[in-house]
Enzyme design. Structure first.
Site, PDB file in Angstrom:
ATOM      1  N   ASN A   1     -87.968 -67.304  52.249  1.00 37.97           N
ATOM      2  CA  ASN A   1     -86.876 -66.986  53.373  1.00 37.97           C
ATOM      3  C   ASN A   1     -86.893 -65.821  53.902  1.00 37.97           C
ATOM      4  OD1 ASN A   1     -86.121 -69.682  53.914  1.00 37.97           O
ATOM      5  ND2 ASN A   1     -84.639 -69.914  53.033  1.00 37.97           N
TER       6      ASN A   1
ATOM      7  N   ASP B   1     -87.738 -58.592  47.732  1.00 39.21           N
ATOM      8  CA  ASP B   1     -87.213 -59.565  48.023  1.00 39.21           C
ATOM      9  C   ASP B   1     -87.412 -60.809  46.915  1.00 39.21           C
ATOM     10  OD1 ASP B   1     -85.671 -61.724  48.535  1.00 39.21           O
ATOM     11  OD2 ASP B   1     -86.595 -62.158  50.319  1.00 39.21           O
TER      12      ASP B   1
ATOM     13  N   HIS C   1     -87.519 -68.137  40.548  1.00 40.00           N
ATOM     14  CA  HIS C   1     -87.853 -69.633  40.653  1.00 40.00           C
ATOM     15  C   HIS C   1     -88.909 -71.087  39.128  1.00 40.00           C
ATOM     16  CE1 HIS C   1     -85.080 -69.896  43.919  1.00 40.00           C
ATOM     17  NE2 HIS C   1     -85.985 -69.250  44.365  1.00 40.00           N
TER      18      HIS C   1
ATOM     19  N   ASP D   1     -76.810 -62.419  51.545  1.00 41.79           N
ATOM     20  CA  ASP D   1     -78.274 -62.962  51.524  1.00 41.79           C
ATOM     21  C   ASP D   1     -78.375 -64.344  50.718  1.00 41.79           C
ATOM     22  OD1 ASP D   1     -81.021 -62.554  51.426  1.00 41.79           O
ATOM     23  OD2 ASP D   1     -81.321 -62.628  49.396  1.00 41.79           O
TER      24      ASP D   1
ATOM     25  N   HIS E   1     -83.554 -55.403  47.875  1.00 45.06           N
ATOM     26  CA  HIS E   1     -84.093 -56.483  47.552  1.00 45.06           C
ATOM     27  C   HIS E   1     -84.106 -57.121  45.738  1.00 45.06           C
ATOM     28  CE1 HIS E   1     -83.298 -59.519  50.545  1.00 45.06           C
ATOM     29  NE2 HIS E   1     -83.590 -60.359  49.830  1.00 45.06           N
TER      30      HIS E   1
ATOM     31  N   HIS F   1     -83.310 -59.968  43.371  1.00 45.31           N
ATOM     32  CA  HIS F   1     -82.298 -61.149  43.057  1.00 45.31           C
ATOM     33  C   HIS F   1     -82.714 -61.335  41.517  1.00 45.31           C
ATOM     34  CE1 HIS F   1     -81.446 -62.984  47.273  1.00 45.31           C
ATOM     35  NE2 HIS F   1     -83.074 -62.977  47.263  1.00 45.31           N
TER      36      HIS F   1
END
Ligand code: NCD
Length: 440
Positions: free
Chosen positions: A285, A312, A316, A154, A62, A64
């Site tokens: 989240n 996850d 940012h 997701d 997982h 990003h």
């Protein structure tokens, strides 16, 4: 390009996938683990691992990577550099990019870019629905043919239960799992943290555990109905762990993952550690929950209800977090702190070293059958012939988390200033050294 042979000497080799725990040498030739006792025709480059742990490269289900579309947050290059520093040799890229990974062109863009710049193997997950909008299924067959290892929306729950049923039916026919962001948005109703006393004190809208549990319950029923494999992403509540445990006992095709932060922090972390009223790096989240939930997640990890620890990793930019709590982008940077956070459980005597490594290596590989899907026999293990993916760890080295020192562009971590024990010293992916602190 064939990497030169590499010999890692004298380390404690812990490979849960083959049940190995012994001091020895590990030889990597032509991007593969050599048979024990094999020799190279040419002199091998050597890494002295005496006093260190040698394990299979970590696998993250997982991640990003933000590319394409949000390169100011992360790129395939920076995200996989962070992976290498965290000991990861395989990452599964999530499809909430811009555009979303809902067609072959985007999959191929990521695969091509990764082949040029990535410091880790990048596997791609395709979206379940077009644009992740939850209205129509994506071209799942095309995504499978392009090499996607599963489907996920997701960041968003597939609210339409009929659509989710069809997604599981198609995924089953394609032999792939559906990765489930299980949070019912109607129950969550715009909550920005766990619904409990901290939310009340801060005057923030909370999301009850039931938002996750109702979503998980529906999708376990749909998996049972269709025979499609459901993989529950970032489990965060005691009730969700129980649901997965019971479903597994019933023979439902389900696997699950938990994040390092949900094994470590509770909603109280949102209160922050200084004079600010809250810490936006704790907006994530699913939200950080209660002590009871953390304990249940650890129990689930130990008893195998939860197959994998997945980061996850949600980088940012600083500006995405320097704002009011409810406006802050959810997510935290995770690849470079994951192993040391899981090792806290080992140092606290909650799980064994081998169990911790299992949930980061063979556990994720088996959960999504990555070896079969990629054709990389032995992926997630150090069996002879497996990909030469290795991490060398100093389990006792104490270090301090410093956001500025992270390779990820995302500096958004609630673990800023934490002292952690256990550090990655060398990472080798497909026989190539992707990170080496011993040379620094
Ligand atoms: C994820 C992100 O930033 O992409 N954030 C997060 O808090 N986990 C998406 C999501 O799951 O909401």
């Amino acid at each position: 390009m064939a990497a030169e042979p590499l010999l890692i000497t004298g380390g404690r080799i812990i490979d849960p996938g083959t049940g190995t725990d012994a001091v020895g040498d590990l030889l990597l030739i032509d991007g593969r683990v050599a048979v024990p006792g094999a020799r190279t025709a040419t002199a091998a480059r050597t890494i002295d691992a005496r006093g260190l742990v040698v394990a299979p490269g970590l696998i993250d289900l997982h991640t990003h990577l933000r590319e394409p579309g949000q390169e100011y947050k992360e790129t395939i290059a920076s995200g996989t550099r962070a992976a290498a520093r965290g000991g990861f040799t395989t990452v599964c890229a999530m499809p909430n990019t811009d555009p979303a990974i809902d067609n072959r062109a985007v999959v191929e863009y990521i695969q091509r870019t990764a082949a040029e710049v990535a410091a880790a193997r990048v596997l791609v997950t395709g979206a379940i629905t077009r644009g992740r909008a939850g209205k129509q299924l994506a071209e799942m067959g095309e995504l499978a043919a392009a090499g996607c290892i599963g489907f996920s929306d997701d960041g968003t729950y597939v609210v339409d239960s009929g659509l989710m049923r069809h997604a599981l039916e198609y995924a089953r026919a394609l032999g792939l799992p559906v990765l489930d962001h299980a949070e019912d948005p109607v129950i969550a109703a715009g909550g920005v943290m766990h619904e409990g006393w901290v939310a009340t004190r801060l005057g923030l809208k909370g999301t009850p555990a039931a938002a996750e549990e109702a979503a998980v319950a529906r999708d376990l029923q749909l998996a049972a109905l269709t025979g499609g494999h459901i993989h529950i992403q970032h489990v965060s509540t005691a009730g969700a762990v129980d649901l997965v445990r019971t479903a597994k006992a019933r023979g439902v095709p389900v696997t699950a993952e938990v994040t390092p932060h949900h094994l470590t922090l509770t909603h109280e972390a949102v209160l922050g550690r200084d004079t600010a009223p809250y810490d936006t790096s704790c907006r994530v989240n699913p939200p950080l929950r209660t002590d009871r939930d953390v304990e249940a997640c650890i129990d689930g990890l130990r008893d195998g209800t939860i197959d994998a620890v997945a980061t996850d990793h949600a980088p940012h930019a600083t500006t995405d977090k320097l704002c009011e709590f409810d406006l802050a982008a959810p997510g935290l940077t995770g690849l470079e702190t994951a192993l040391a956070l899981v090792l806290r459980l080992v140092h606290a005597g909650r799980i064994s070293f081998a169990e911790a490594l299992a949930r980061l290596t063979c556990g994720p590989a088996r959960a999504l059958r990555l070896a079969e899907r990629t054709g990389l026999t032995g992926l997630g293990t150090l069996a002879a012939g497996a990909p030469a993916d290795v991490v060398v760890i100093d389990p006792d080295r104490i270090w301090t988390v410093q956001p500025a020192a992270l390779a990820s562009k995302g500096k958004n971590t609630p673990f800023d200033g934490w002292q952690l024990t256990g550090q990655v010293l060398v990472t080798v992916a497909s026989g190539t050294v992707t990170y080496n602190a011993l040379e620094n």
